[in-house]
Design a protein around this motif. Structure first.
Motif, mmCIF file in Angstrom:
data_model
loop_
_atom_site.group_PDB
_atom_site.id
_atom_site.type_symbol
_atom_site.label_atom_id
_atom_site.label_comp_id
_atom_site.label_asym_id
_atom_site.label_seq_id
_atom_site.Cartn_x
_atom_site.Cartn_y
_atom_site.Cartn_z
ATOM 1 N N LYS A 50 1.011 -1.243 -0.066
ATOM 2 C CA LYS A 50 0.155 -0.223 0.075
ATOM 3 C C LYS A 50 0.830 1.250 0.238
ATOM 4 C CE LYS A 50 -3.914 -1.484 2.144
ATOM 5 N NZ LYS A 50 -4.830 -2.143 3.650
ATOM 6 N N GLU A 51 1.681 1.464 0.451
ATOM 7 C CA GLU A 51 3.057 2.378 0.752
ATOM 8 C C GLU A 51 3.690 2.512 -0.182
ATOM 9 O OE1 GLU A 51 4.126 2.526 5.876
ATOM 10 O OE2 GLU A 51 6.061 1.263 3.701
ATOM 11 N N LEU A 52 4.458 1.773 -1.075
ATOM 12 C CA LEU A 52 4.481 1.667 -2.200
ATOM 13 C C LEU A 52 3.641 1.921 -3.478
ATOM 14 C CD1 LEU A 52 6.987 1.686 -4.111
ATOM 15 C CD2 LEU A 52 5.645 -0.962 -4.649
ATOM 16 N N LEU A 53 3.132 1.600 -3.791
ATOM 17 C CA LEU A 53 1.698 2.370 -4.216
ATOM 18 C C LEU A 53 1.062 3.520 -4.011
ATOM 19 C CD1 LEU A 53 -1.057 2.146 -6.821
ATOM 20 C CD2 LEU A 53 -2.820 0.818 -4.439
ATOM 21 N N LEU A 54 0.855 3.702 -2.797
ATOM 22 C CA LEU A 54 0.710 5.450 -2.762
ATOM 23 C C LEU A 54 1.858 6.734 -2.893
ATOM 24 C CD1 LEU A 54 -1.488 5.249 0.642
ATOM 25 C CD2 LEU A 54 -2.781 5.835 -1.426
ATOM 26 N N GLU A 55 3.030 5.988 -2.811
ATOM 27 C CA GLU A 55 3.732 6.741 -3.104
ATOM 28 C C GLU A 55 3.973 6.591 -4.406
ATOM 29 O OE1 GLU A 55 6.247 5.406 0.701
ATOM 30 O OE2 GLU A 55 6.781 4.638 -1.873
ATOM 31 N N SER A 60 3.327 10.961 -8.432
ATOM 32 C CA SER A 60 2.545 10.888 -10.584
ATOM 33 C C SER A 60 1.466 12.351 -10.229
ATOM 34 C CB SER A 60 1.447 9.925 -10.430
ATOM 35 O OG SER A 60 0.102 9.891 -10.374
ATOM 36 N N ARG A 61 1.212 13.352 -9.288
ATOM 37 C CA ARG A 61 0.397 14.296 -9.128
ATOM 38 C C ARG A 61 1.082 15.487 -9.104
ATOM 39 N NH1 ARG A 61 -4.462 13.293 -7.860
ATOM 40 N NH2 ARG A 61 -5.397 11.507 -7.086
ATOM 41 N N GLY A 62 2.617 15.115 -9.528
ATOM 42 C CA GLY A 62 4.100 15.694 -10.156
ATOM 43 C C GLY A 62 4.462 16.099 -8.906
ATOM 44 N N PHE A 63 4.683 15.702 -7.775
ATOM 45 C CA PHE A 63 5.900 15.902 -6.943
ATOM 46 C C PHE A 63 6.692 15.062 -7.208
ATOM 47 C CE2 PHE A 63 1.770 16.373 -4.383
ATOM 48 C CZ PHE A 63 1.821 18.202 -3.980
ATOM 49 N N SER A 64 8.244 14.963 -6.960
ATOM 50 C CA SER A 64 9.464 14.472 -6.992
ATOM 51 C C SER A 64 9.611 13.842 -6.712
ATOM 52 C CB SER A 64 10.619 15.510 -7.326
ATOM 53 O OG SER A 64 10.753 16.131 -5.863
ATOM 54 N N ASP A 65 8.888 13.285 -5.065
ATOM 55 C CA ASP A 65 9.036 12.741 -4.141
ATOM 56 C C ASP A 65 7.960 12.313 -3.120
ATOM 57 O OD1 ASP A 65 9.974 10.106 -3.171
ATOM 58 O OD2 ASP A 65 12.189 10.991 -2.948
ATOM 59 N N ALA A 66 7.934 11.412 -2.421
ATOM 60 C CA ALA A 66 6.989 11.730 -1.339
ATOM 61 C C ALA A 66 7.209 9.628 -0.785
ATOM 62 C CB ALA A 66 5.558 11.364 -1.817
#
Length: 118
Positions: A50-55, A60-66
């Motif tokens: 779940k964490e990997l999917l959400l990250e 994909s919303r434009g953040f370079s990292d999360a």
């Protein structure tokens, strides 16, 4: 920040899985302890997925990292995004995505911007 966080999370989870595997080796299949250990291991693996999917979805919303951290013993979800600020619309879209993808209650979500040069 993000690489360190992920590395530490992976190390901790790997250690937990090793400990669970040691428990599994001690007990007979279908015993209560064995089944409890299998259940714990499956919960860890499910949480990691779940964490990997959400990250990935957040990036994909434009953040370079999360980085997403889902509580193992609570419903809390902490989201750290690589951004110098967090506006209402961005936060709302992340809340909605978490709710839709994994059924997280928005009251259990904390989103924090952490600016880190990539």
């Amino acid at each position: 920040y993000f690489t360190t966080f992920r590395s530490e999370r992976t190390t901790t989870r790997s250690e937990e899985i090793v400990q669970i595997d040691q428990v599994l080796a001690l007990y007979e299949k279908d015993s209560d302890k064995y089944n409890e250990a299998v259940s714990m291991k499956m919960k860890i693996v499910e949480t990691m997925e779940k964490e990997l999917l959400l990250e990935t979805l957040i990036k994909s919303r434009g953040f370079s990292d999360a980085v997403v951290s889902i509580g193992m013993n609570s419903d809390n979800v902490n989201v750290f995004i690589n951004s110098s600020e967090l506006n209402y619309n961005t936060a709302l879209s992340i809340y909605k995505m978490l709710k839709d993808e994994v059924g997280v209650n928005p009251g259990s979500i904390i989103i924090l911007p952490v600016y880190s040069q990539v």
